[in-house]
Design a protein around this motif. Structure first.
Motif, PDB file in Angstrom:
ATOM      1  N   ARG A 221       0.991   3.907  -3.059  1.00  0.00           N
ATOM      2  CA  ARG A 221       0.647   5.296  -2.788  1.00  0.00           C
ATOM      3  C   ARG A 221       1.793   6.230  -3.176  1.00  0.00           C
ATOM      4  NH1 ARG A 221      -0.648   6.824   3.313  1.00  0.00           N
ATOM      5  NH2 ARG A 221       1.596   6.381   3.434  1.00  0.00           N
TER       6      ARG A 221
ATOM      7  N   TRP B 188       0.827  -1.204   0.000  1.00  0.00           N
ATOM      8  CA  TRP B 188       0.000   0.000   0.000  1.00  0.00           C
ATOM      9  C   TRP B 188       0.869   1.264   0.000  1.00  0.00           C
ATOM     10  CZ3 TRP B 188      -4.100   2.496  -1.125  1.00  0.00           C
ATOM     11  CH2 TRP B 188      -4.407   3.696  -0.502  1.00  0.00           C
TER      12      TRP B 188
ATOM     13  N   GLY C 223       1.767   8.840  -6.361  1.00  0.00           N
ATOM     14  CA  GLY C 223       1.870  10.224  -5.936  1.00  0.00           C
ATOM     15  C   GLY C 223       3.046  10.963  -6.535  1.00  0.00           C
TER      16      GLY C 223
END
Length: 236
Positions: free
Chosen positions: A10, A6, A14
């Motif tokens: 992310r 995760w 990003g």
């Protein structure tokens, strides 16, 4: 492992580098749609679009961007030290990151290749290209992830492999094709959907064995290298 995955996903989505993944697949689909709408013979446009662009450029470049970024970016900015202080076996760090890299690369490339394959020939060819490119994404990701841990210039070395070894030498020195992930992908796709649009001198058994060896071997190298980071205290 799910937490590491995760955090990796992310961080990847990003970063600006993720935006670099979008143009090439879009160009691939656009060219396929354009050629199909203009009624161009698939025998003329499919090999350049599917192979010369899709498998020779889009797949390795996307895997290079993602594979060197899932851990290499943390090494560059020094945040890898936070990962290394976690009470986790190094394989529980490397495998989730490899999974994210391979998954993102496969999804980014498999979908446009599927569309282009359907437009060029059939659903079967589209599925074959998607499946073979996903397998190739795993091999490329393992290679590029390992490079990000063994050198400060993984992107440069990755481009040398893709452009010089697979691209230049692969077109003029037939023996180099045996050690080309691109050729393994072509062999697997052609086996799943035999067609004159794809051709390679590499046999399917060789492609399967070498794909496994590269995926497992470079994953093991990455795990071993990450252990040396924690032992030596390297953060860059």
């Amino acid at each position: 492992m799910s937490t590491v995955s995760w955090i990796t996903a992310r961080g990847l989505f990003g970063r600006r580098r993720f935006l670099m993944l979008l143009p090439l697949p879009a160009v691939l689909v656009l060219l396929a749609v354009l050629c199909r709408s203009l009624g161009v013979d698939p025998g003329q446009w499919a090999p350049p679009v599917l192979v010369a662009l899709g498998l020779a450029v889009v797949l390795p470049v996307v895997a290079l961007i993602v594979g060197t970024g899932v851990l290499g970016a943390e090494i560059d900015d020094g945040t890898v030290v936070h990962i290394l202080t976690k009470p986790l076996p190094r394989w529980q760090i490397v495998l989730p990151k490899l999974g994210v890299a391979a998954g993102v690369s496969a999804a980014t490339v498999a979908v446009p290749l599927y569309v282009a394959g359907v437009l060029a020939d059939s659903v079967r060819l589209g599925l074959a290209l998607a499946a073979a490119s996903a397998i190739g994404a795993l091999a490329y990701s393992a290679l590029f992830l390992a490079l990000s841990l063994v050198t400060r210039r993984p992107v440069l070395l990755g481009l040398v492999y893709v452009l010089i070894w697979e691209g230049l030498l692969g077109n003029f020195v037939s023996g180099t094709k045996v050690l080309s992930i691109q050729q393994w992908v072509i062999a697997l796709a052609d086996r799943m959907a035999p067609t004159e649009l794809l051709s390679t001198t590499v046999s399917v058994p060789v492609a399967v064995v070498l794909t496994i060896l590269v995926s497992v071997g470079f994953t093991g190298l990455a795990i071993d290298r990450l252990r040396s980071f924690s032992m030596a205290g390297e953060t860059s």
